[in-house]
Enzyme design. Structure first.
Site, PDB file in Angstrom:
ATOM      1  N   GLY A  30       2.690   8.899   8.919  1.00  0.00           N
ATOM      2  CA  GLY A  30       3.566  10.068   8.946  1.00  0.00           C
ATOM      3  C   GLY A  30       2.974  11.188   9.774  1.00  0.00           C
ATOM      4  N   GLY A  32       3.483  15.562  10.348  1.00  0.00           N
ATOM      5  CA  GLY A  32       4.137  16.803   9.953  1.00  0.00           C
ATOM      6  C   GLY A  32       3.759  17.933  10.883  1.00  0.00           C
ATOM      7  N   GLY A  35      -0.133  18.678  10.216  1.00  0.00           N
ATOM      8  CA  GLY A  35      -1.073  17.577  10.080  1.00  0.00           C
ATOM      9  C   GLY A  35      -0.365  16.245  10.071  1.00  0.00           C
ATOM     10  N   LYS A  36      -1.074  15.205   9.656  1.00  0.00           N
ATOM     11  CA  LYS A  36      -0.496  13.868   9.624  1.00  0.00           C
ATOM     12  C   LYS A  36      -0.872  13.171   8.322  1.00  0.00           C
ATOM     13  CE  LYS A  36      -4.356  12.462  12.585  1.00  0.00           C
ATOM     14  NZ  LYS A  36      -4.727  11.926  13.907  1.00  0.00           N
ATOM     15  N   VAL A  37      -0.229  12.036   8.080  1.00  0.00           N
ATOM     16  CA  VAL A  37      -0.497  11.245   6.878  1.00  0.00           C
ATOM     17  C   VAL A  37      -0.975   9.869   7.314  1.00  0.00           C
ATOM     18  CG1 VAL A  37       0.416  10.335   4.721  1.00  0.00           C
ATOM     19  CG2 VAL A  37       1.313  12.487   5.621  1.00  0.00           C
ATOM     20  N   LYS A  56      -3.511  12.700   3.444  1.00  0.00           N
ATOM     21  CA  LYS A  56      -2.780  13.756   4.145  1.00  0.00           C
ATOM     22  C   LYS A  56      -3.783  14.735   4.736  1.00  0.00           C
ATOM     23  CE  LYS A  56       0.825  17.278   3.507  1.00  0.00           C
ATOM     24  NZ  LYS A  56       1.821  17.860   2.561  1.00  0.00           N
ATOM     25  N   ASP A 165      12.193  22.497  -1.060  1.00  0.00           N
ATOM     26  CA  ASP A 165      12.444  21.683   0.136  1.00  0.00           C
ATOM     27  C   ASP A 165      12.797  20.257  -0.262  1.00  0.00           C
ATOM     28  OD1 ASP A 165      12.758  21.192   2.834  1.00  0.00           O
ATOM     29  OD2 ASP A 165      10.631  20.823   3.210  1.00  0.00           O
TER      30      ASP A 165
END
Length: 301
Positions: A30, A32, A35-37, A56, A165
């Site tokens: 993932g 975002g 950052g990233k997952v 994460k 969200d």
């Protein structure tokens, strides 16, 4: 358990990164805004019994906004997300196992429960295939999605936490088809004081899932998006978002659209909720139409 030291080594056979001798990074799953997952394989089960975890990474500093108000907000956002996840423990909330916060690095790592089947893909979900195509094992039905999210939301709201969200992207499916609420980056713990109203008046989240009380500024062309409106904003904004999710799952479309965000907000406030026209046919039975009437009634509520 919080860890203040981050040590990155490399697997001799695969060359993949190993985090603190515990988690072997497999691949990115993932991405975002901050950052990233990553998918991590657990190689030391003393801290975590799962086979895999989600790692994460959160950028500690946005260098383009260093020492600005946005930078301070990012630091506050990280602390709030970690606090909320530490305080929650529920089958329908993604678990936080560990925080790795080494000040020598520009990233904070959150070690999270890994949900094997990822987020809910509302554009490909087919409720009627679920009804009429027999399966050998229980699938992910709309009843289960709704039940799991409601249970998770009920728990959050009892804990005075508003997600802010809620959307299909933040509903993850684990190996046994349990739906879990994730991503608390813009969530809020109510403090029962005036700061609650100020914070809730800020426009955060995903516009297509905004409740009308978050969009009232469109009624005054001189308003700005950051102004607090006079309508009460509380945990019911999460229930509105859940209604939008249910609409998406059934009709494969958003209930409100617009050419731009301002038009979208205006339509959310002023337009009547409309449903696609569906007529009875050989593939749409009387039972389907009765069920659809009940679903529409539920979404309206």
């Amino acid at each position: 358990m919080d860890v203040q030291k981050l040590k990155v080594t490399y697997d001799e056979d695969t060359g993949r990164k190993i985090i603190n001798g515990q988690y072997r990074i497999v691949r990115k799953i993932g991405q975002g805004l901050f950052g990233k997952v990553l998918l991590g394989q657990v190689i030391d089960h003393r801290e975590c019994k799962d086979e895999f975890v989600a790692v994460k990474t959160i950028n500690r500093i946005d260098k383009s906004q260093l020492m600005t108000k946005a930078y301070i907000s990012q630091a506050t956002k990280i602390k709030r997300e970690i606090q909320i996840m530490k305080e929650t423990n529920h089958p329908n909330i993604v678990k936080l196992y560990q925080v790795i916060d080494d000040l020598k690095f520009d990233k904070i790592l959150l070690i999270l429960e890994y949900c094997k089947f990822g987020e809910i893909d509302w554009k490909s979900y087919n409720h009627y295939a679920e009804k009429y195509q027999p399966v050998t094992s229980p699938g992910l039905t709309i009843n289960k999605i709704l039940r799991d999210v409601c249970l998770g939301l009920q728990y959050l709201h009892m804990c005075k936490i508003i997600h802010r969200d809620l959307k299909p992207l933040n509903l993850l499916i684990n190996h046994d088809n349990t739906v879990k609420i994730s991503d608390f980056g813009v969530s809020l713990i109510l403090q029962n004081n005036t700061k609650d109203d100020t914070e809730l008046g800020k426009i955060v989240g995903t516009p297509a899932f905004f409740a009308p009380e978050l969009c009232q500024f469109v009624n005054n062309r001189y308003s700005t998006i950051d102004q607090v409106n006079n309508d009460k904003i509380d945990e019911r904004i999460d229930l509105w978002s859940l209604g939008v999710i249910l609409y998406c799952l059934i009709f494969h479309n958003l209930p409100f659209n617009g050419c731009n965000e301002y038009e979208l907000f205006k339509n959310i406030v002023s337009e009547q909720l409309k449903f696609p026209a569906i007529k009875q046919s050989s593939k749409v039975t009387t039972n389907d139409l009765e069920e659809l009437t009940l679903l529409k009634d539920l979404i309206k509520k």
